[in-house]
Design a protein around this motif. Structure first.
Motif, PDB file in Angstrom:
ATOM      1  N   GLN A  18      30.926  42.185  45.844  1.00 33.64           N
ATOM      2  CA  GLN A  18      32.235  42.991  45.793  1.00 33.64           C
ATOM      3  C   GLN A  18      33.379  42.315  44.482  1.00 33.64           C
ATOM      4  O   GLN A  18      34.307  42.478  44.703  1.00 33.64           O
ATOM      5  CB  GLN A  18      32.999  43.113  46.822  1.00 33.64           C
ATOM      6  N   SER A  19      32.775  41.661  43.672  1.00 35.15           N
ATOM      7  CA  SER A  19      33.498  41.438  42.474  1.00 35.15           C
ATOM      8  C   SER A  19      33.408  42.418  41.434  1.00 35.15           C
ATOM      9  O   SER A  19      32.653  43.480  41.291  1.00 35.15           O
ATOM     10  CB  SER A  19      32.987  40.248  41.753  1.00 35.15           C
ATOM     11  N   ILE A  20      34.307  42.332  40.332  1.00 36.07           N
ATOM     12  CA  ILE A  20      34.366  43.468  39.378  1.00 36.07           C
ATOM     13  C   ILE A  20      34.050  42.951  38.037  1.00 36.07           C
ATOM     14  O   ILE A  20      34.719  41.691  37.936  1.00 36.07           O
ATOM     15  CB  ILE A  20      35.933  44.009  39.254  1.00 36.07           C
ATOM     16  N   ARG A  21      33.197  43.410  37.220  1.00 38.36           N
ATOM     17  CA  ARG A  21      32.943  43.120  36.024  1.00 38.36           C
ATOM     18  C   ARG A  21      33.426  44.005  34.967  1.00 38.36           C
ATOM     19  O   ARG A  21      33.122  45.307  34.933  1.00 38.36           O
ATOM     20  CB  ARG A  21      31.382  42.738  35.787  1.00 38.36           C
ATOM     21  N   GLN A  22      34.322  43.294  33.913  1.00 42.70           N
ATOM     22  CA  GLN A  22      34.599  44.395  32.751  1.00 42.70           C
ATOM     23  C   GLN A  22      33.537  44.457  31.804  1.00 42.70           C
ATOM     24  O   GLN A  22      32.948  43.330  31.376  1.00 42.70           O
ATOM     25  CB  GLN A  22      35.843  43.631  32.242  1.00 42.70           C
ATOM     26  N   THR A  23      33.020  45.427  31.396  1.00 44.77           N
ATOM     27  CA  THR A  23      32.018  45.611  30.384  1.00 44.77           C
ATOM     28  C   THR A  23      32.344  45.945  29.133  1.00 44.77           C
ATOM     29  O   THR A  23      31.458  45.681  28.081  1.00 44.77           O
ATOM     30  CB  THR A  23      30.896  46.590  31.129  1.00 44.77           C
ATOM     31  N   GLU A  24      33.441  46.690  28.907  1.00 44.18           N
ATOM     32  CA  GLU A  24      33.835  47.308  27.615  1.00 44.18           C
ATOM     33  C   GLU A  24      35.241  47.479  27.264  1.00 44.18           C
ATOM     34  O   GLU A  24      35.992  47.895  28.650  1.00 44.18           O
ATOM     35  CB  GLU A  24      33.093  48.422  27.271  1.00 44.18           C
ATOM     36  N   ILE A  25      35.920  47.359  26.371  1.00 44.86           N
ATOM     37  CA  ILE A  25      37.123  47.829  26.026  1.00 44.86           C
ATOM     38  C   ILE A  25      36.910  48.779  24.828  1.00 44.86           C
ATOM     39  O   ILE A  25      36.436  48.691  23.747  1.00 44.86           O
ATOM     40  CB  ILE A  25      38.061  46.846  25.760  1.00 44.86           C
ATOM     41  N   ILE A  26      37.658  50.049  24.794  1.00 43.35           N
ATOM     42  CA  ILE A  26      37.773  50.839  23.469  1.00 43.35           C
ATOM     43  C   ILE A  26      39.336  51.148  23.273  1.00 43.35           C
ATOM     44  O   ILE A  26      40.104  51.576  24.192  1.00 43.35           O
ATOM     45  CB  ILE A  26      37.127  52.123  24.151  1.00 43.35           C
ATOM     46  N   PHE A  27      39.461  51.128  21.973  1.00 39.83           N
ATOM     47  CA  PHE A  27      40.712  51.336  21.473  1.00 39.83           C
ATOM     48  C   PHE A  27      40.919  51.744  20.163  1.00 39.83           C
ATOM     49  O   PHE A  27      39.956  51.864  19.462  1.00 39.83           O
ATOM     50  CB  PHE A  27      41.659  49.763  21.790  1.00 39.83           C
TER      51      PHE A  27
END
Length: 178
Positions: free
Chosen positions: A78-87
């Motif tokens: 139940q961890s959260i992994r950030q996969t991408e940032i869009i800006f």
């Protein structure tokens, strides 16, 4: 004698029903993205979600006034992994480039940093107060989207965690849905 046995069986039956009821109501059964109010254990809202499912947090940058999208996936334990940032624009609070193992690209007028592997047990999130267009997106093809203002006041802040809900929390909480 029969009256004593009936009372005994009745008490045992009531006791067993109480235990079963307690288990049904208070033993966690369903994982969810839980919005805890500020630094409390008070569930403000939740989105049912499973391991491997993705969600996005989109916010309007307070200076550029352009959308910034952060993509996440629910991992094991139940961890959260950030996969991408869009800006769309560089500037305050925005990354300048990709790190080792990440991929930087420019697609359809937006910058993408992909292959992120940022692991979180929780995310601190503030619903925008001045520029309040924060959104939560989810679904297999990111087809579901809500504005956080539909559920929360501008300026509210939360701790987001992936945890299991009990049936009691599920029934009394505010479920986020499309």
């Amino acid at each position: 004698m029969k009256g004593i046995y009936r009372k005994k069986y009745l008490l045992i039956t009531i006791f067993l029903l109480c235990i079963i009821g307690w288990i049904v109501l208070f033993v966690p059964f369903r994982s969810a993205l839980i919005f805890y109010q500020e630094n409390t254990e008070q569930v403000a809202a939740f989105l049912p979600i499973k391991e491997g499912e993705e969600f996005q947090l989109i916010f309007k940058h307070s200076i550029h006034l352009k959308d910034v999208t952060e993509k996440y996936v629910v991992n094991e334990q139940q961890s959260i992994r950030q996969t991408e940032i869009i800006f769309e624009e560089f500037g305050i609070g925005m990354p300048a480039n990709a790190q080792d193992g990440e991929e930087f690209s420019y697609e359809n007028g937006k910058y993408h940093i992909k292959n992120l592997n940022n692991q979180f047990q929780q995310i601190k999130l503030r619903n925008g107060k001045v520029v309040s267009e924060n959104r939560l997106v989810w679904g297999e093809h990111a087809e579901n989207q809500i504005y956080l203002n539909e559920f929360f006041k501008p300026g509210d802040w939360f701790t987001l965690k992936i945890e299991n809900l009990t049936l009691w929390q599920f029934l009394k909480g505010m479920r986020i849905h499309e």
